[in-house]
Scaffold this motif. Structure first.
Motif, mmCIF file in Angstrom:
data_model
loop_
_atom_site.group_PDB
_atom_site.id
_atom_site.type_symbol
_atom_site.label_atom_id
_atom_site.label_comp_id
_atom_site.label_asym_id
_atom_site.label_seq_id
_atom_site.Cartn_x
_atom_site.Cartn_y
_atom_site.Cartn_z
ATOM 1 N N GLY A 9 0.704 -1.127 0.089
ATOM 2 C CA GLY A 9 -0.186 0.112 -0.160
ATOM 3 C C GLY A 9 0.616 1.199 -0.011
ATOM 4 O O GLY A 9 1.783 1.325 0.634
ATOM 5 N N PHE A 10 0.316 2.227 -0.687
ATOM 6 C CA PHE A 10 1.139 3.480 -0.982
ATOM 7 C C PHE A 10 0.186 4.770 -0.463
ATOM 8 O O PHE A 10 -1.276 4.693 -0.976
ATOM 9 C CB PHE A 10 1.669 3.791 -2.242
ATOM 10 N N VAL A 34 -12.404 3.606 -5.622
ATOM 11 C CA VAL A 34 -13.650 3.561 -4.746
ATOM 12 C C VAL A 34 -13.352 4.594 -3.699
ATOM 13 O O VAL A 34 -12.310 4.637 -2.929
ATOM 14 C CB VAL A 34 -13.526 1.896 -4.304
ATOM 15 N N ARG A 35 -14.689 5.277 -3.446
ATOM 16 C CA ARG A 35 -14.438 6.167 -2.121
ATOM 17 C C ARG A 35 -15.024 5.440 -0.814
ATOM 18 O O ARG A 35 -15.948 4.478 -0.946
ATOM 19 C CB ARG A 35 -15.442 7.207 -2.356
ATOM 20 N N HIS A 36 -14.100 5.500 0.267
ATOM 21 C CA HIS A 36 -14.248 4.763 1.410
ATOM 22 C C HIS A 36 -14.692 5.974 2.486
ATOM 23 O O HIS A 36 -13.976 6.705 2.748
ATOM 24 C CB HIS A 36 -13.138 3.816 2.008
ATOM 25 N N ASP A 37 -15.895 5.833 2.983
ATOM 26 C CA ASP A 37 -16.235 6.855 4.038
ATOM 27 C C ASP A 37 -16.633 5.955 5.468
ATOM 28 O O ASP A 37 -17.497 5.002 5.464
ATOM 29 C CB ASP A 37 -17.648 7.502 3.762
ATOM 30 N N LEU A 38 -15.587 5.914 6.280
ATOM 31 C CA LEU A 38 -15.630 5.275 7.539
ATOM 32 C C LEU A 38 -15.627 6.108 8.662
ATOM 33 O O LEU A 38 -15.087 7.197 8.733
ATOM 34 C CB LEU A 38 -14.277 4.606 7.671
ATOM 35 N N VAL A 51 -9.364 4.806 -3.065
ATOM 36 C CA VAL A 51 -8.696 3.825 -3.141
ATOM 37 C C VAL A 51 -8.645 2.998 -4.526
ATOM 38 O O VAL A 51 -9.821 2.932 -4.892
ATOM 39 C CB VAL A 51 -8.957 2.774 -1.708
ATOM 40 N N THR A 52 -7.596 2.544 -4.997
ATOM 41 C CA THR A 52 -7.481 1.677 -6.279
ATOM 42 C C THR A 52 -6.411 0.729 -6.157
ATOM 43 O O THR A 52 -5.616 0.872 -5.400
ATOM 44 C CB THR A 52 -7.323 2.598 -7.454
ATOM 45 N N GLU A 63 -1.629 -1.088 -4.031
ATOM 46 C CA GLU A 63 -2.690 -0.463 -3.538
ATOM 47 C C GLU A 63 -2.416 1.104 -3.482
ATOM 48 O O GLU A 63 -1.433 1.321 -2.698
ATOM 49 C CB GLU A 63 -3.320 -0.740 -2.265
ATOM 50 N N MET A 64 -3.267 2.181 -4.119
ATOM 51 C CA MET A 64 -2.859 3.541 -3.818
ATOM 52 C C MET A 64 -4.063 4.157 -3.189
ATOM 53 O O MET A 64 -5.145 3.798 -3.380
ATOM 54 C CB MET A 64 -2.708 4.471 -5.117
#
Length: 140
Positions: A9-10, A34-38, A51-52, A63-64
């Motif tokens: 991951g970067f 993909v947008r991640h809303d946590l 994230v992609t 993973e970026m």
């Protein structure tokens, strides 16, 4: 116990520009971001990131992650710095591995869930400055 490497991951500031350069220089094709809303576990602002994932010619997954807003794990640990942030390992039983890591004195930084997987981020000074992510993929 050996775990399977899932991805490298970067943390990046500009996901679109960075993935375009990796595509041009190294031929890596990327999944749509993909947008991640946590939700923040302390009722603060949501942790929002883009994230992609892409794969090298020999199958290594990259993973970026671009922080959009809030205190994402990368932003908490690395601030505004770009670069390698974590190694992700695929596990079969995330709860058991989390408990094993805690018993070994490893700090849990955060955890989350998405349609593809559940995960936990870990930090320990003995890991050479990188974070470790344990990931349990959802079964189809």
């Amino acid at each position: 116990m050996a775990m399977r490497l899932l991805h490298v991951g970067f943390a990046v500031r500009d996901l679109e520009m960075t993935t375009a350069v990796w595509r041009t220089l190294f031929g890596i094709h990327w999944e749509p971001p993909v947008r991640h809303d946590l939700p923040d576990p302390d009722s603060g602002p949501d942790h929002v990131s883009l994230v992609t994932h892409g794969r090298t010619g020999d199958g290594v997954e990259l993973e970026m992650v671009q922080t959009v807003s809030g205190p994402t794990i990368d932003a908490q640990v690395f601030g505004d710095r770009e670069g390698m942030s974590h190694l992700a390992f695929q596990v079969d039983d995330l709860d058991a591995e989390r408990a094993r890591m805690i018993a070994a004195g490893v700090e849990v930084l955060g955890e989350g869930s998405a349609p593809r997987a559940d995960w936990v981020f870990l930090r320990d000074a003995r890991l050479g400055g990188l974070l470790v992510q344990l990931v349990q993929l959802h079964r189809d």
